[in-house]
Scaffold this active site. Structure first.
Site, PDB file in Angstrom:
ATOM      1  N   HIS A  64     -34.387 -61.988 -44.004  1.00 37.67           N
ATOM      2  CA  HIS A  64     -35.237 -62.581 -45.135  1.00 37.67           C
ATOM      3  C   HIS A  64     -35.274 -61.718 -46.543  1.00 37.67           C
ATOM      4  O   HIS A  64     -34.915 -62.561 -47.399  1.00 37.67           O
ATOM      5  CB  HIS A  64     -36.949 -62.032 -44.896  1.00 37.67           C
ATOM      6  N   GLN A 104     -46.379 -76.530 -37.087  1.00 39.96           N
ATOM      7  CA  GLN A 104     -45.048 -76.580 -36.532  1.00 39.96           C
ATOM      8  C   GLN A 104     -44.909 -76.068 -35.369  1.00 39.96           C
ATOM      9  O   GLN A 104     -43.700 -75.944 -34.713  1.00 39.96           O
ATOM     10  CB  GLN A 104     -44.092 -76.065 -37.704  1.00 39.96           C
ATOM     11  N   GLY A 131     -32.339 -69.775 -44.427  1.00 39.52           N
ATOM     12  CA  GLY A 131     -31.234 -69.023 -43.372  1.00 39.52           C
ATOM     13  C   GLY A 131     -30.584 -70.063 -42.684  1.00 39.52           C
ATOM     14  O   GLY A 131     -31.278 -70.980 -42.172  1.00 39.52           O
ATOM     15  N   ASP A 144     -31.322 -71.174 -38.824  1.00 39.39           N
ATOM     16  CA  ASP A 144     -32.193 -72.611 -38.213  1.00 39.39           C
ATOM     17  C   ASP A 144     -31.466 -73.448 -39.064  1.00 39.39           C
ATOM     18  O   ASP A 144     -32.067 -74.318 -40.098  1.00 39.39           O
ATOM     19  CB  ASP A 144     -33.713 -72.542 -38.986  1.00 39.39           C
ATOM     20  N   GLN A 180     -33.113 -77.062 -39.289  1.00 40.49           N
ATOM     21  CA  GLN A 180     -34.134 -76.797 -40.317  1.00 40.49           C
ATOM     22  C   GLN A 180     -33.648 -76.979 -41.831  1.00 40.49           C
ATOM     23  O   GLN A 180     -34.215 -77.641 -42.633  1.00 40.49           O
ATOM     24  CB  GLN A 180     -35.007 -75.727 -40.279  1.00 40.49           C
ATOM     25  N   MET A 239     -31.027 -62.125 -36.377  1.00 45.37           N
ATOM     26  CA  MET A 239     -32.111 -61.513 -36.850  1.00 45.37           C
ATOM     27  C   MET A 239     -33.293 -62.505 -36.751  1.00 45.37           C
ATOM     28  O   MET A 239     -33.036 -63.703 -37.388  1.00 45.37           O
ATOM     29  CB  MET A 239     -32.304 -60.682 -38.144  1.00 45.37           C
ATOM     30  N   SER A 240     -34.526 -62.336 -36.164  1.00 47.97           N
ATOM     31  CA  SER A 240     -35.505 -63.283 -36.156  1.00 47.97           C
ATOM     32  C   SER A 240     -36.567 -62.367 -35.894  1.00 47.97           C
ATOM     33  O   SER A 240     -36.865 -61.394 -35.453  1.00 47.97           O
ATOM     34  CB  SER A 240     -35.207 -64.379 -34.821  1.00 47.97           C
ATOM     35  N   SER A 241     -37.754 -62.991 -36.623  1.00 45.08           N
ATOM     36  CA  SER A 241     -39.088 -62.400 -36.224  1.00 45.08           C
ATOM     37  C   SER A 241     -39.729 -62.247 -34.813  1.00 45.08           C
ATOM     38  O   SER A 241     -40.034 -61.686 -34.519  1.00 45.08           O
ATOM     39  CB  SER A 241     -40.141 -63.043 -37.091  1.00 45.08           C
TER      40      SER A 241
HETATM   41  O1  PAF Z   1     -38.157 -70.660 -41.082  1.00 46.16           O
HETATM   42  C1  PAF Z   1     -39.429 -70.604 -40.883  1.00 46.16           C
HETATM   43  O2  PAF Z   1     -39.805 -69.243 -41.241  1.00 46.16           O
HETATM   44  C2  PAF Z   1     -40.490 -71.503 -41.329  1.00 46.16           C
HETATM   45  O3  PAF Z   1     -39.940 -72.706 -40.426  1.00 46.16           O
HETATM   46  C3  PAF Z   1     -40.854 -72.230 -42.754  1.00 46.16           C
HETATM   47  C4  PAF Z   1     -39.404 -72.624 -43.387  1.00 46.16           C
HETATM   48  C5  PAF Z   1     -41.233 -70.735 -43.582  1.00 46.16           C
HETATM   49  C6  PAF Z   1     -41.748 -73.188 -42.620  1.00 46.16           C
HETATM   50  O4  PAF Z   1     -43.071 -72.680 -42.198  1.00 46.16           O
END
Ligand code: PAF
Length: 282
Positions: free
Chosen positions: A37, A61, A149, A152, A155, A186-188
């Site tokens: 991020h 989502q 990023g 995803d 996305q 890396m991912s939350s």
């Molecule tokens: O990738 C993410 O963290 C989420 O899908 C986003 C783009 C913030 C939308 O909630």
């Protein structure tokens, strides 16, 4: 650092600092910020006059209530990280009420089929939720550039499609994946892994790099079978999907065409925690 919890005050503030030529860079996040991020934010800081970051765990989502409940929420730590990175960053951390005005439901989008592949198959409604929140955030922030990023990747393609179909004036910029020292993307969600699971998750990128090597000489069917076997032997991991797909349409590739760009995409469940990753193949 300026922190806004409501859209009205954020919009007023952004209006007050806007000039004809000024640019706003925007990094949407769901918090639990990591280096990936921060790299998006660094790019935005370099390329824009103002950088806005949002932190909002978007309920629409999530198709799985447990995943939503367990999603890490670390606002205080996130604020410290943002302040250390650059105190001029503007943070928008809205409530569900502020975004959805009492109706947390998704709009229905047509992303020309991009939404029916991979994540869309396994997480029904997910991309309608993503489209809804990203469109709302773009309308509130009126950003010039928005940074996403490539982890995803689906996305990213969907957001680009949404911008094109709705004629929004935002440049959507994809940025490379950041990896841990053992190459886990890396991912939350990594925060939910145990130390051992984190170590073992290194297999995901090892498999993807081997796929990249095999791609030049082997068929996608043979490669897919090899990937299934690689995870079949591992009791801690469940392979949800693996596919080699056309980057533009996200349709699975059965026959390679040298004029197209391909990527491998993978989703793996580790102790019910979903990890996704992707690699460009040519
Ligand atoms: O990738 C993410 O963290 C989420 O899908 C986003 C783009 C913030 C939308 O909630």
């Amino acid at each position: 650092m300026h922190i806004f919890y409501g859209k009205a005050s954020l919009m007023d503030y952004l209006k007050s600092i806007k000039t004809i030529h000024s640019t706003i860079g925007f990094v949407p996040t769901m918090g639990a910020l990591h280096q990936g991020h921060l790299a998006l934010m660094q790019k935005s800081l370099l390329e824009n006059d103002t950088t806005v970051v949002s932190i909002f765990v978007n309920p629409t989502q999530f198709n799985n209530p447990e995943d939503l409940a367990k999603y890490p929420r670390t606002l205080d730590e996130d604020v410290k990280k943002l302040t250390n990175l650059n105190p001029n960053i503007i943070l928008y951390a809205p409530t569900v009420e502020d975004i959805y005005d009492g109706k947390p439901v998704s709009e229905s989008f047509d992303f020309d089929g991009l939404e029916n592949q991979m994540e869309g198959k396994f997480r029904p409604g997910h991309f309608n939720g993503v489209g809804t929140i990203v469109k709302r955030l773009f309308e509130i922030i009126e950003c010039t550039n928005a940074y996403f990023g490539e982890k995803d990747f689906q996305q990213l393609q969907i957001v680009k499609k949404m911008v094109a179909k709705n004629h929004l004036k935002v440049n959507v910029i994809g940025c490379p994946i950041y990896r841990e020292s053992n190459d886990v993307a890396m991912s939350s969600r990594n925060e939910r892994l145990s130390a051992r699971e984190r170590d073992e998750a290194a297999i995901i990128y090892k498999v993807l790099t081997a796929v990249k090597e095999q791609f030049a000489t082997k068929s996608t069917a043979v490669i897919s079978e090899w990937v299934q076997k690689s995870f079949g032997n591992n009791p801690h991991f469940t392979l949800e999907y693996f596919t080699i797909a056309d980057e533009a349409t996200l349709l699975s590739c059965t026959r390679k065409n040298k004029n197209k760009k391909y990527r491998a995409f993978i989703a793996v469940l580790v102790n019910n925690i979903r990890l996704i990753d992707t690699i460009s193949l040519n």
